[in-house]
Design a protein around this motif. Structure first.
Motif, PDB file in Angstrom:
ATOM      1  N   GLU A 126       0.820  -1.204   0.000  1.00 40.50           N
ATOM      2  CA  GLU A 126       0.000   0.000   0.000  1.00 40.50           C
ATOM      3  C   GLU A 126       0.858   1.260   0.000  1.00 40.50           C
ATOM      4  O   GLU A 126       0.344   2.368  -0.112  1.00 40.50           O
ATOM      5  CB  GLU A 126      -0.896   0.030   1.243  1.00 40.50           C
ATOM      6  CG  GLU A 126      -1.856  -1.149   1.353  1.00 40.50           C
ATOM      7  CD  GLU A 126      -2.591  -1.145   2.687  1.00 40.50           C
ATOM      8  OE1 GLU A 126      -2.221  -0.345   3.558  1.00 40.50           O
ATOM      9  OE2 GLU A 126      -3.519  -1.946   2.844  1.00 40.50           O
ATOM     10  N   MET A 127       2.169   1.110   0.123  1.00 43.01           N
ATOM     11  CA  MET A 127       3.021   2.256   0.400  1.00 43.01           C
ATOM     12  C   MET A 127       3.576   2.882  -0.866  1.00 43.01           C
ATOM     13  O   MET A 127       3.879   2.201  -1.831  1.00 43.01           O
ATOM     14  CB  MET A 127       4.190   1.840   1.306  1.00 43.01           C
ATOM     15  CG  MET A 127       3.794   1.473   2.705  1.00 43.01           C
ATOM     16  SD  MET A 127       5.227   0.940   3.659  1.00 43.01           S
ATOM     17  CE  MET A 127       6.307   2.353   3.423  1.00 43.01           C
ATOM     18  N   ASN A 128       3.722   4.200  -0.812  1.00 42.01           N
ATOM     19  CA  ASN A 128       4.469   4.904  -1.842  1.00 42.01           C
ATOM     20  C   ASN A 128       5.573   5.745  -1.223  1.00 42.01           C
ATOM     21  O   ASN A 128       6.160   6.601  -1.873  1.00 42.01           O
ATOM     22  CB  ASN A 128       3.542   5.803  -2.686  1.00 42.01           C
ATOM     23  CG  ASN A 128       2.757   6.787  -1.829  1.00 42.01           C
ATOM     24  OD1 ASN A 128       3.107   7.035  -0.682  1.00 42.01           O
ATOM     25  ND2 ASN A 128       1.701   7.344  -2.401  1.00 42.01           N
ATOM     26  N   VAL A 129       5.836   5.512   0.073  1.00 41.53           N
ATOM     27  CA  VAL A 129       6.935   6.179   0.762  1.00 41.53           C
ATOM     28  C   VAL A 129       7.712   5.139   1.559  1.00 41.53           C
ATOM     29  O   VAL A 129       7.134   4.330   2.266  1.00 41.53           O
ATOM     30  CB  VAL A 129       6.416   7.275   1.723  1.00 41.53           C
ATOM     31  CG1 VAL A 129       5.929   8.473   0.952  1.00 41.53           C
ATOM     32  CG2 VAL A 129       5.317   6.754   2.628  1.00 41.53           C
ATOM     33  N   THR A 130       9.023   5.121   1.415  1.00 41.11           N
ATOM     34  CA  THR A 130       9.882   4.217   2.173  1.00 41.11           C
ATOM     35  C   THR A 130      11.208   4.913   2.421  1.00 41.11           C
ATOM     36  O   THR A 130      11.629   5.742   1.616  1.00 41.11           O
ATOM     37  CB  THR A 130      10.142   2.908   1.397  1.00 41.11           C
ATOM     38  OG1 THR A 130      10.671   3.235   0.115  1.00 41.11           O
ATOM     39  CG2 THR A 130       8.902   2.076   1.257  1.00 41.11           C
ATOM     40  N   PRO A 131      11.920   4.546   3.457  1.00 41.57           N
ATOM     41  CA  PRO A 131      11.475   3.702   4.560  1.00 41.57           C
ATOM     42  C   PRO A 131      10.603   4.481   5.544  1.00 41.57           C
ATOM     43  O   PRO A 131      10.499   5.701   5.437  1.00 41.57           O
ATOM     44  CB  PRO A 131      12.785   3.274   5.204  1.00 41.57           C
ATOM     45  CG  PRO A 131      13.676   4.460   4.984  1.00 41.57           C
ATOM     46  CD  PRO A 131      13.304   5.018   3.635  1.00 41.57           C
ATOM     47  N   ILE A 132      10.015   3.767   6.487  1.00 41.16           N
ATOM     48  CA  ILE A 132       9.217   4.404   7.537  1.00 41.16           C
ATOM     49  C   ILE A 132      10.132   4.644   8.729  1.00 41.16           C
ATOM     50  O   ILE A 132      10.610   3.694   9.343  1.00 41.16           O
ATOM     51  CB  ILE A 132       8.025   3.524   7.940  1.00 41.16           C
ATOM     52  CG1 ILE A 132       7.153   3.219   6.725  1.00 41.16           C
ATOM     53  CG2 ILE A 132       7.202   4.208   9.024  1.00 41.16           C
ATOM     54  CD1 ILE A 132       6.033   2.242   7.008  1.00 41.16           C
ATOM     55  N   LEU A 133      10.375   5.903   9.041  1.00 42.24           N
ATOM     56  CA  LEU A 133      11.326   6.251  10.083  1.00 42.24           C
ATOM     57  C   LEU A 133      10.669   7.135  11.143  1.00 42.24           C
ATOM     58  O   LEU A 133       9.691   7.833  10.855  1.00 42.24           O
ATOM     59  CB  LEU A 133      12.517   6.996   9.479  1.00 42.24           C
ATOM     60  CG  LEU A 133      13.361   6.229   8.466  1.00 42.24           C
ATOM     61  CD1 LEU A 133      14.410   7.154   7.856  1.00 42.24           C
ATOM     62  CD2 LEU A 133      14.021   5.017   9.102  1.00 42.24           C
ATOM     63  N   PRO A 134      11.188   7.118  12.374  1.00 46.88           N
ATOM     64  CA  PRO A 134      10.694   8.043  13.386  1.00 46.88           C
ATOM     65  C   PRO A 134      10.758   9.483  12.881  1.00 46.88           C
ATOM     66  O   PRO A 134      11.713   9.888  12.217  1.00 46.88           O
ATOM     67  CB  PRO A 134      11.652   7.825  14.570  1.00 46.88           C
ATOM     68  CG  PRO A 134      12.112   6.411  14.409  1.00 46.88           C
ATOM     69  CD  PRO A 134      12.228   6.201  12.928  1.00 46.88           C
ATOM     70  N   GLY A 135       9.724  10.240  13.207  1.00 48.27           N
ATOM     71  CA  GLY A 135       9.644  11.620  12.756  1.00 48.27           C
ATOM     72  C   GLY A 135       8.853  11.808  11.478  1.00 48.27           C
ATOM     73  O   GLY A 135       8.493  12.940  11.145  1.00 48.27           O
ATOM     74  N   MET A 136       8.552  10.718  10.755  1.00 46.44           N
ATOM     75  CA  MET A 136       7.742  10.841   9.545  1.00 46.44           C
ATOM     76  C   MET A 136       6.359  11.346   9.917  1.00 46.44           C
ATOM     77  O   MET A 136       5.734  10.870  10.859  1.00 46.44           O
ATOM     78  CB  MET A 136       7.641   9.491   8.821  1.00 46.44           C
ATOM     79  CG  MET A 136       6.804   9.540   7.563  1.00 46.44           C
ATOM     80  SD  MET A 136       6.812   7.954   6.654  1.00 46.44           S
ATOM     81  CE  MET A 136       8.448   8.012   5.930  1.00 46.44           C
ATOM     82  N   GLU A 137       5.861  12.314   9.166  1.00 48.08           N
ATOM     83  CA  GLU A 137       4.613  12.967   9.525  1.00 48.08           C
ATOM     84  C   GLU A 137       3.386  12.168   9.095  1.00 48.08           C
ATOM     85  O   GLU A 137       3.436  11.382   8.129  1.00 48.08           O
ATOM     86  CB  GLU A 137       4.564  14.372   8.903  1.00 48.08           C
ATOM     87  CG  GLU A 137       5.601  15.309   9.510  1.00 48.08           C
ATOM     88  CD  GLU A 137       5.543  16.702   8.912  1.00 48.08           C
ATOM     89  OE1 GLU A 137       5.116  16.839   7.732  1.00 48.08           O
ATOM     90  OE2 GLU A 137       5.921  17.663   9.612  1.00 48.08           O
TER      91      GLU A 137
END
Length: 335
Positions: A259-270
């Motif tokens: 489902e994702m179009n943004v990677t990686p998922i990191l702390p601070g991601m809005e």
């Protein structure tokens, strides 16, 4: 919701009978004749009455280990840490170990040192010289592990998985004594997943000064003592508690990679709520890829409560992947 049966099988069929290295964790020592009073004036939780943990033993329970926060004067968390009291065999002075995120250990040690004034205290960042490791499994598996005399070891709260508890042991030892600690990708992934599912937050560099403690449930996981004396930001933290000013909370969530179009998922991601795309609704606190489901990532998120009530929460952008919100494993203290 999490496929807990698969997770449970993973934990107990593949226990970490040997510790695995935790590269995201660091270690700060605070020692000296005034160490207790010094930390009592700096941290969100009381350090009074904590039991000493002798060589070869593990600190456990509230009497032996405490979750603490360290705030700016504005009441925003600069760090969170697990703390234990580990006396030296050749000294009668107090010696506290604080397990913190490694990427903030040096700056936190430096900041603490600025407040020593004339106190008999020494603050040392040992993150380069000591290695932090983790062990997980059943109570019996944790109890059977032989803790070396050179280790600092503390029992973290268990994580409930499919109505069974998975134990966790957090440790540190000098790197020269770390021969039996493995750099295991599989065990590290399992440890990180357990940390996320615990819903107990850990501050990293990307999330410093983003949260008042209650915004990430620190008071609900016994990380704040509202009856102790002053510490940096104490008035703001107390005011937030007693005036009901907190409108944001930590939640558990997950998303699937397809489902994702943004990677990686990191702390601070809005995070964003689709009906209010102009401003973020929160951010990622911690994330971990699921050890059994390759397309799944589990998350701790901090989010506005009214945004949760209003509709779907999106990751990274107003049209990003929709997060599925999962249940917390503990009740929130009423504010």
């Amino acid at each position: 919701m999490t496929n807990t049966s698969q997770i449970q099988q993973h934990w107990f069929d593949n226990p970490s009978s040997q510790p695995c290295e935790l590269p995201d964790w660091g270690l700060i020592l605070v020692e000296g004749g005034d160490a207790t009073s010094f930390l009592q004036n700096q941290l969100t939780n009381s350090v009074l009455g904590i039991n000493k943990t002798l060589a070869g033993q593990m600190a456990s329970g509230f009497s032996g280990t405490r979750l603490v926060g360290y705030c700016s004067p504005k009441g925003r968390l600069l760090a969170s840490a697990w703390l234990g009291l580990f006396p030296s065999a050749d000294s009668t002075e107090e010696r506290f170990a604080l397990f913190v995120s490694r990427d903030i250990a040096a700056s936190i040690a430096k900041r603490l040192s600025m407040y020593m004034l004339r106190s008999k205290v020494k603050v040392t960042d040992l993150s380069n010289d000591w290695l932090v490791s983790g062990l997980y499994g059943s109570d019996a598996q944790i109890a059977d592990f032989k803790i070396g005399a050179e280790y600092f070891a503390l029992r973290m709260p268990d994580v409930l998985v499919d109505q069974q508890s998975v134990g966790r042991l957090l440790m540190a030892c000098p790197r020269k004594n770390s021969l039996y600690i493995h750099n295991s990708v599989e065990r590290l992934a399992a440890w990180n997943e357990l940390e996320v599912l615990s819903a107990i937050p850990r501050i990293v560099q990307a999330t410093q000064e983003q949260f008042v403690p209650q915004m990430i449930n620190l008071e609900s996981v016994a990380g704040v003592d509202f009856k102790k004396g002053c510490y940096p930001g104490q008035e703001i933290v107390a005011r937030s508690q007693y005036r009901g000013a907190i409108k944001r909370r930590l939640q558990l969530a997950h998303t699937m990679h397809h489902e994702m179009n943004v990677t990686p998922i990191l702390p601070g991601m809005e995070l964003f709520q689709a009906d209010d795309p102009g401003q973020p609704a929160g951010m990622v606190v911690l994330s971990a890829k699921h050890p059994n489901e390759s397309e799944r990532t589990d998350l701790q998120i901090e989010c506005k409560l009214d945004a949760l009530d209003a509709g779907e929460i999106h990751l990274g952008s107003p049209d990003g992947p929709v997060l599925k919100i999962d249940s917390l494993p503990y009740p929130l203290l009423e504010i």
